[in-house]
Enzyme design. Structure first.
Site, PDB file in Angstrom:
ATOM      1  N   GLU A   1       0.988  -1.266  -0.302  1.00  0.00           N
ATOM      2  CA  GLU A   1       0.139   0.000  -0.047  1.00  0.00           C
ATOM      3  C   GLU A   1       0.746   1.213   0.373  1.00  0.00           C
ATOM      4  O   GLU A   1       0.431   1.808  -0.824  1.00  0.00           O
ATOM      5  CB  GLU A   1      -0.895  -0.124   1.109  1.00  0.00           C
ATOM      6  CG  GLU A   1      -1.843   1.167   1.301  1.00  0.00           C
ATOM      7  CD  GLU A   1      -2.565   0.887   2.458  1.00  0.00           C
ATOM      8  OE1 GLU A   1      -2.514   0.562   2.839  1.00  0.00           O
ATOM      9  OE2 GLU A   1      -3.531   1.947   2.645  1.00  0.00           O
TER      10      GLU A   1
ATOM     11  N   HIS B   1      -4.977   6.292   0.298  1.00  0.00           N
ATOM     12  CA  HIS B   1      -4.837   4.866   0.526  1.00  0.00           C
ATOM     13  C   HIS B   1      -5.257   3.396  -0.312  1.00  0.00           C
ATOM     14  O   HIS B   1      -6.225   4.295  -0.979  1.00  0.00           O
ATOM     15  CB  HIS B   1      -5.508   4.713   1.701  1.00  0.00           C
ATOM     16  CG  HIS B   1      -5.227   4.974   3.536  1.00  0.00           C
ATOM     17  ND1 HIS B   1      -4.399   4.975   4.318  1.00  0.00           N
ATOM     18  CD2 HIS B   1      -5.237   6.733   3.877  1.00  0.00           C
ATOM     19  CE1 HIS B   1      -3.939   5.932   5.258  1.00  0.00           C
ATOM     20  NE2 HIS B   1      -4.382   7.166   4.364  1.00  0.00           N
TER      21      HIS B   1
ATOM     22  N   GLU C   1      -9.743   5.448  -0.031  1.00  0.00           N
ATOM     23  CA  GLU C   1      -9.107   4.224  -0.124  1.00  0.00           C
ATOM     24  C   GLU C   1      -9.473   3.745  -1.987  1.00  0.00           C
ATOM     25  O   GLU C   1     -10.940   3.460  -2.125  1.00  0.00           O
ATOM     26  CB  GLU C   1     -10.646   3.175   0.740  1.00  0.00           C
ATOM     27  CG  GLU C   1      -9.640   3.384   2.578  1.00  0.00           C
ATOM     28  CD  GLU C   1      -9.229   2.811   2.923  1.00  0.00           C
ATOM     29  OE1 GLU C   1      -7.442   2.095   2.154  1.00  0.00           O
ATOM     30  OE2 GLU C   1      -8.251   3.249   4.115  1.00  0.00           O
TER      31      GLU C   1
HETATM   32 ZN    ZN Z   1      -3.780   2.678   4.586  1.00  0.00          ZN
END
Ligand code: ZN
Length: 326
Positions: free
Chosen positions: A153, A208, A290
């Site tokens: 990530e 993210h 995200e």
């Molecule tokens: Zn994250």
């Protein structure tokens, strides 16, 4: 490169309809813009905008977030001088950007927060240290998730952040990253928030990718809940952050063709959380995104595609730009 495979059956629909809905969605104050665009694009029939997610709904399986603070760091950069590039770190080779003062976003400051740090894996003691996030104490930072192939990530967030910076600079914005390969770990979540605050940012986005169960797909934008506790007071940023988040979500759908999350947010691509230090401690409009689920085989195929990451960055840039020009 399957970024538009499975879920875009309806991309074949006449462009005119999609275009119209996008235009209309741009006028919708809100909430359902992303969903409207997704529907227009032929997106799932699995349940429309079941209303906005309730505050504090976060629950999510997200192994995620919030980047944090403390620790030595590049330090809050840029103090307030909107029209000039933040000191340090703002200049990148090959970056075509207008001279200071040029471009539609001249004088505006955007802080980009690349979630996690590739070095966090080696500094567990440091990142596990608890910091005050207003409502409670929480780990300074986390390692973030990764795909089965080992793509992390932190690698993803660094890449997308740099792409986004380039795009925003082209519009004349002053852009600052909370970190970029210049520190061994962190920053902690409270410092990440502080960097945006001290920069007097007009908008902040924390980037993210999720680590949820396989089969859970799609992106979502996380908005700050109303929190007043300890050092946290989001009362002034809840409304503008929602505006920012809705614009980012709507444009992300448009540029990537990806669907809003199928596992939270009721199809809106929006979630609200009160447990993220990076949001609780912000005093300037801020959202998290995200971008997809790294633990899902179809989503990871997108996240590892440079072409898709560029589209993702473009969607964020367009959303932020629209917010700043509103
Ligand atoms: Zn994250």
């Amino acid at each position: 490169m399957s970024y538009d495979e499975s879920h875009l059956p309806a991309r074949r629909r006449p462009l005119s309809r999609l275009t119209l809905v996008i235009a209309a969605a741009a006028l919708v104050p809100g909430a359902f813009a992303g969903w409207l665009i997704w529907q227009a694009a032929g997106g799932s029939d699995d349940g429309g905008p079941a209303g906005l997610p309730a505050q504090g709904s976060s629950a999510s399986a997200s192994a995620d977030p919030s980047p944090g603070s403390s620790g030595p760091g590049p330090g809050p950069s840029g103090t307030r001088s909107p029209s000039k590039p933040a000191s340090g770190g703002d200049a990148a080779p090959g970056d075509a950007r207008p001279a200071p003062g040029d471009g539609p976003l001249a004088g505006r400051t955007v802080v980009i927060d690349p979630g996690h740090n590739p070095g966090n894996f080696k500094h567990t003691a440091e990142i596990n240290k608890l910091v005050d996030i207003g409502t409670n104490r929480k780990e300074c930072d986390t390692t973030g998730t990764s795909g089965n192939s080992g793509y992390t990530e932190a690698e993803f967030t660094a890449d997308v952040s740099q792409r986004l910076r380039t795009l925003l600079r082209k519009e004349g914005a002053t852009v600052k990253l909370t970190h970029e390969n210049d520190r061994a770990w962190g920053p902690c979540v409270d410092e990440r928030a502080e960097i945006g605050n001290k920069a007097g940012a007009d908008a902040v986005i924390s980037i993210h990718a999720d680590g949820s169960a396989a089969g859970n797909r799609g992106f979502h934008v996380i908005l700050p809940a109303l929190v007043k506790s300890g050092g946290a007071d989001t009362s002034k940023i809840v409304t503008p952050s929602r505006d920012l988040g809705e614009r980012v979500a709507g444009n992300f759908v448009r540029t990537t063709g990806s669907a809003p999350s199928n596992y939270l947010g009721g199809g809106t691509g929006l979630d609200v959380r009160d447990d993220l230090g990076g949001l609780n401690l912000s005093t300037v409009p801020k959202v998290f995104i995200e971008c997809g689920n790294m633990r899902d085989s179809k989503d990871i195929a997108l996240l590892t595609s440079a072409d898709w990451r560029q589209k993702a960055a473009q969607g964020m840039a367009d959303g932020i730009s629209g917010f700043l020009k509103r």
